[in-house]
Design an enzyme around this catalytic site. Structure first.
Site, PDB file in Angstrom:
ATOM      1  N   HIS A 268       0.830  -1.229   0.000  1.00 43.24           N
ATOM      2  CA  HIS A 268       0.000   0.000   0.000  1.00 43.24           C
ATOM      3  C   HIS A 268       0.858   1.271   0.000  1.00 43.24           C
ATOM      4  O   HIS A 268       0.340   2.353  -0.294  1.00 43.24           O
ATOM      5  CB  HIS A 268      -0.931   0.035   1.214  1.00 43.24           C
ATOM      6  CG  HIS A 268      -1.962  -1.048   1.207  1.00 43.24           C
ATOM      7  ND1 HIS A 268      -2.870  -1.211   0.202  1.00 43.24           N
ATOM      8  CD2 HIS A 268      -2.217  -2.043   2.111  1.00 43.24           C
ATOM      9  CE1 HIS A 268      -3.650  -2.262   0.469  1.00 43.24           C
ATOM     10  NE2 HIS A 268      -3.273  -2.781   1.614  1.00 43.24           N
TER      11      HIS A 268
ATOM     12  N   ASP B  40      -2.233 -10.640  -2.868  1.00 43.61           N
ATOM     13  CA  ASP B  40      -2.830 -10.274  -1.579  1.00 43.61           C
ATOM     14  C   ASP B  40      -4.329  -9.989  -1.797  1.00 43.61           C
ATOM     15  O   ASP B  40      -4.745  -9.583  -2.884  1.00 43.61           O
ATOM     16  CB  ASP B  40      -2.119  -9.025  -1.041  1.00 43.61           C
ATOM     17  CG  ASP B  40      -2.561  -8.670   0.374  1.00 43.61           C
ATOM     18  OD1 ASP B  40      -1.859  -9.059   1.317  1.00 43.61           O
ATOM     19  OD2 ASP B  40      -3.612  -8.001   0.527  1.00 43.61           O
TER      20      ASP B  40
ATOM     21  N   HIS C 149      -5.946  -7.516  -0.793  1.00 43.77           N
ATOM     22  CA  HIS C 149      -6.166  -6.083  -1.001  1.00 43.77           C
ATOM     23  C   HIS C 149      -5.374  -5.574  -2.201  1.00 43.77           C
ATOM     24  O   HIS C 149      -4.259  -6.034  -2.454  1.00 43.77           O
ATOM     25  CB  HIS C 149      -5.756  -5.297   0.253  1.00 43.77           C
ATOM     26  CG  HIS C 149      -6.444  -5.784   1.490  1.00 43.77           C
ATOM     27  ND1 HIS C 149      -5.879  -6.738   2.317  1.00 43.77           N
ATOM     28  CD2 HIS C 149      -7.654  -5.468   2.011  1.00 43.77           C
ATOM     29  CE1 HIS C 149      -6.720  -6.992   3.319  1.00 43.77           C
ATOM     30  NE2 HIS C 149      -7.805  -6.242   3.159  1.00 43.77           N
TER      31      HIS C 149
ATOM     32  N   ASP D 109      -4.134 -13.321   2.927  1.00 41.25           N
ATOM     33  CA  ASP D 109      -5.416 -12.896   3.514  1.00 41.25           C
ATOM     34  C   ASP D 109      -6.592 -13.234   2.602  1.00 41.25           C
ATOM     35  O   ASP D 109      -7.724 -12.840   2.878  1.00 41.25           O
ATOM     36  CB  ASP D 109      -5.397 -11.406   3.908  1.00 41.25           C
ATOM     37  CG  ASP D 109      -4.658 -10.520   2.947  1.00 41.25           C
ATOM     38  OD1 ASP D 109      -4.334 -10.968   1.836  1.00 41.25           O
ATOM     39  OD2 ASP D 109      -4.417  -9.344   3.301  1.00 41.25           O
TER      40      ASP D 109
END
Ligand code: 6XA
Ligand code: ZN
Length: 341
Positions: free
Chosen positions: A159, A195, A197, A284
């Site tokens: 991020h 991931d 996200h 995740d």
């Protein structure tokens, strides 16, 4: 297979985060890395500490003023008589100025952060730098001729953008690994982000470049973090047009739809014909993950590893998210098994 790990990860313990309206214990804990490390040890991986790669390498990806800010912000927070975790409380949203950085610490925090879920504590800089060095060391090992290497990065990185942090990420470990491979002579590098996200930071860093392909499978940002990036119509800009591919998937996605999207991602990487691959390896996507909504099971992670390994590329795997701590080691090592010697 070599796995790079630094004990310094443990000096970053964010403690609390603002999550769905409540201040809760952070999901991104030191325990995550310790469980992965134990799984690597019992799986026979060769554990190495990161090399002392100079901090100047960070500037290949991040702005100098951002790096200086991260390095010094906690000391400044204390010097100004504040206590507790360094957390921003206001951001330059639409209509506010973002062309200037306020000199005060609160304004600086809002200028460099994009959320309130990434606390800075006394050890954050040391841990983030160590994680970046883990990723660049794994990249160096692959540049020197190994088929694959794994970096147990904590805090994670995907991020973090050129000059912003958030989503538990401070320095972009995967982008630093990709740039390291470029600087060591790989003409083109692909980053595959699996991931849960969207890796908004990695996308931003390579947005206008045609030498690094960014491909991401992730929860649909209509409802999932980071909400403001990761849509299918984001394809890169300028020379980078067509070098970003986003494959958002709905909540509840299981292996069939995930595997099909992974095939699409891998086909795009084959077409790009990179000299090396960086994988942003979050687990995740696991069904029991407390902050995510895909339905992958532990038996699917070896399949992901086999699909990626079938590309036949020199590969750096960089740890990102994964918060179901009981299974995190099994799931990570499940992917890595396909690359093991
Ligand atoms: C904010 C951070 C949530 C996403 C962290 C993550 N609560 N990113 O796993 O990959
Ligand atoms: Zn994640």
């Amino acid at each position: 297979m070599k796995a790079v790990h630094s004990p310094l990860h443990a000096v970053h313990d964010g403690g609390v985060e603002l999550y769905r309206g409540a201040l809760v214990p952070t999901f991104e804990t030191p325990e995550r890395a310790e469980i992965i490390r134990a799984a690597l040890e019992s799986g026979g991986y060769e554990l190495l500490e990161p090399r002392a790669i100079p901090e100047s390498r960070l500037l290949r990806v991040h702005e100098a003023e951002f790096v200086d800010f991260l390095r010094g912000v906690h000391a400044r927070w204390l010097a100004e008589g504040r206590e507790g975790h360094v957390i921003p409380s206001g951001f330059p949203a639409r209509g506010l100025r973002r062309d200037r950085r306020p000199s005060g610490i609160s304004g600086s925090l809002g200028y460099f952060a994009f959320d309130a879920s990434s606390p800075i504590v006394a050890g954050t800089w040391d841990a983030a730098l160590a994680a970046a060095r883990c990723a660049m060391t794994a990249a160096a090992i692959v540049a020197e001729g190994e088929r694959a290497a794994y970096a147990l990065c904590r805090p994670p990185g995907h991020h973090a953008a050129r000059s912003t942090y958030g989503g538990y990420c401070y320095l972009n470990n995967a982008a630093l690994a990709a740039q390291y491979l470029r600087d060591e002579g790989c003409a083109r590098v692909a980053v595959l982000d699996v991931d849960y996200h969207h890796g908004n930071g990695t996308q931003e860093i390579f947005w206008e470049r045609d030498d690094v392909l960014f491909v991401s499978l992730h929860g649909d940002p209509e409802t999932e973090y980071p909400w403001f990036m990761g849509y299918a119509d984001e394809r890169g800009f300028g020379r980078g047009e067509g070098c970003t591919l986003n494959l958002p998937l709905p909540a509840g996605t299981g292996w069939d739809a995930y595997g099909a999207a992974l095939d699409t991602a891998l086909a795009a990487i084959r077409r790009f014909a990179p000299a090396a691959l960086v994988v942003s390896l979050g687990v995740d996507t696991f069904t029991a993950d407390p902050i995510s909504a895909f339905k992958l099971e532990s038996r699917h992670y070896p399949l992901i590893g086999e699909c990626i390994a079938a590309l036949g590329l020199p590969t750096v795997l960089v740890q990102e998210g994964g918060y179901a701590v009981a299974e995190i080691g099994t799931n990570v090592v499940g992917v890595l098994g396909a690359f093991a010697d």
